[in-house]
Design an enzyme around this catalytic site. Structure first.
Site, short mmCIF file in Angstrom:
data_model
loop_
_atom_site.label_atom_id
_atom_site.label_comp_id
_atom_site.label_asym_id
_atom_site.label_seq_id
_atom_site.Cartn_x
_atom_site.Cartn_y
_atom_site.Cartn_z
N ASP A 129 0.80 -1.23 0.00
CA ASP A 129 0.00 0.00 0.00
C ASP A 129 0.83 1.28 0.00
O ASP A 129 0.30 2.36 0.23
CB ASP A 129 -0.92 0.00 1.23
CG ASP A 129 -2.13 -0.89 1.04
OD1 ASP A 129 -2.86 -0.69 0.05
OD2 ASP A 129 -2.34 -1.80 1.88
N ASP B 290 -1.17 8.38 4.10
CA ASP B 290 -1.51 7.74 5.37
C ASP B 290 -0.36 7.69 6.36
O ASP B 290 -0.56 7.32 7.52
CB ASP B 290 -2.04 6.32 5.11
CG ASP B 290 -3.39 6.36 4.42
OD1 ASP B 290 -4.19 7.25 4.77
OD2 ASP B 290 -3.62 5.55 3.51
N HIS C 60 -11.75 5.90 5.76
CA HIS C 60 -11.12 7.05 6.42
C HIS C 60 -12.08 8.26 6.46
O HIS C 60 -12.99 8.35 5.63
CB HIS C 60 -9.89 7.50 5.62
CG HIS C 60 -8.73 6.57 5.71
ND1 HIS C 60 -8.05 6.13 4.59
CD2 HIS C 60 -8.09 6.02 6.78
CE1 HIS C 60 -7.05 5.34 4.96
NE2 HIS C 60 -7.06 5.25 6.29
N CYS D 117 -4.97 10.38 -1.16
CA CYS D 117 -4.07 9.41 -0.53
C CYS D 117 -2.75 9.23 -1.26
O CYS D 117 -1.79 8.73 -0.69
CB CYS D 117 -4.77 8.07 -0.37
SG CYS D 117 -5.36 7.42 -1.90
C1 CIR Z 1 -5.48 0.64 2.82
O1 CIR Z 1 -6.44 -0.07 3.08
O2 CIR Z 1 -4.76 1.12 3.70
C2 CIR Z 1 -5.18 0.93 1.37
N1 CIR Z 1 -5.51 -0.21 0.58
C3 CIR Z 1 -5.92 2.14 0.88
C4 CIR Z 1 -5.50 3.40 1.56
C5 CIR Z 1 -6.15 4.61 1.01
N2 CIR Z 1 -5.74 5.76 1.75
C6 CIR Z 1 -6.38 6.89 1.78
O3 CIR Z 1 -7.43 7.04 1.17
N3 CIR Z 1 -5.87 7.87 2.52
#
Ligand code: CIR
Length: 257
Positions: free
Chosen positions: A59, A65, A159, A246
């Site tokens: 990821d 994140d 989120h 993200c």
């Molecule tokens: C996760 O589940 O952490 C990743 N597959 C997706 C994260 C997406 N992040 C975001 O929208 N800030």
């Protein structure tokens, strides 16, 4: 503006998933879409700096994140999914030239996708990724620096920023099924079109927004408020439950003293 991005990992197919069923991801197409996203950031005036991919971190393209970058400092968070915790070391190295770094410590967990910073107010989603300890540590670190931290209940999505993002100085784009609109009573709101439930995630760069091409009806609602929309196709990244905020950490190079 600097935009830190991170290459798409070869292993993105093994990403974390919470609310969407697993579908095969075409890594080459994901990379091409990611490059087009970086190009959009460039066109909107960002200096794009890529952090190398972390092959063992599926990821890692979702760099938002791992940190919260504020005008005077940055907080390196402790991502809620254990598989994502190794992502932070390279991001710390990339941020160090720009900001003094603070860190969240166990048992706190937090994903940057849960932090909506608007001026000196930080709305933080209470989700499976961001626990009460994380919100408390953010409050302890940031209240003395003049910030107000507000915990926000989020239901039905990954989120806080899946449910609400800022699209103009006083205007938010919101999915009212996932977050209580009354929390944001000081703002004007644009609700997503009901047929586009995932449409609340927009990335604001200056006066414009970068926005997924998949949500044309909501895009029209946004444009009707006089906001310029630059669309990008992020369909492969959406299969990994990612959208537009993200994939970058966008901040002013200048530090606020
Ligand atoms: C996760 O589940 O952490 C990743 N597959 C997706 C994260 C997406 N992040 C975001 O929208 N800030």
């Amino acid at each position: 503006m600097i935009a830190l991005t991170r290459e798409v990992s070869n292993t993105i197919g093994q990403c974390e998933l919470s609310h969407v069923p697993r579908e095969p991801i075409d890594v080459n197409l994901a990379r091409a879409q990611h490059a087009a996203y970086e190009h959009a950031l460039l066109e909107l005036g960002c200096r794009v700096k890529r952090v190398p991919a972390a092959p063992d971190c599926p990821d890692s393209v979702f760099i938002e994140d791992t940190a919260v970058v504020l005008p005077e400092i940055a907080v390196i968070v402790r991502p809620g999914a254990p598989s994502r915790r190794a992502e932070t070391s390279a991001v710390s190295r990339a941020l160090r030239p720009y900001r003094r770094l603070l860190t969240l410590e166990a048992p706190a967990t937090m994903d940057g996708g849960d932090v909506l910073a608007i001026g000196s107010t930080l709305f933080i989603g209470q989700t499976k990724r961001s626990n009460a300890g994380g919100i408390d540590q953010m409050r302890m670190l940031l209240t003395p620096r003049g910030y107000t931290v507000i915990g926000v209940e989020v239901n039905g999505c990954l989120h806080l920023k899946s449910a609400v993002t800022q699209v103009a100085e006083k205007t938010l784009l919101i999915q009212p099924s996932w977050v209580h609109e009354g929390t944001f009573a000081d703002f004007e709101v644009i609700e997503v079109d009901p047929s586009e439930p995932y449409a609340a995630n927009a990335l604001r760069i200056g006066d414009r927004i970068v926005y997924p091409a998949a949500f044309p009806k909501t895009a029209r609602r946004i444009e009707a408020r006089g906001i310029e929309v630059r669309t990008v196709d992020v369909s492969e990244l959406a299969k990994a439950e990612g959208a537009v905020t993200c994939c970058s950490l966008v901040f002013d190079e200048a530090i606020r003293p």
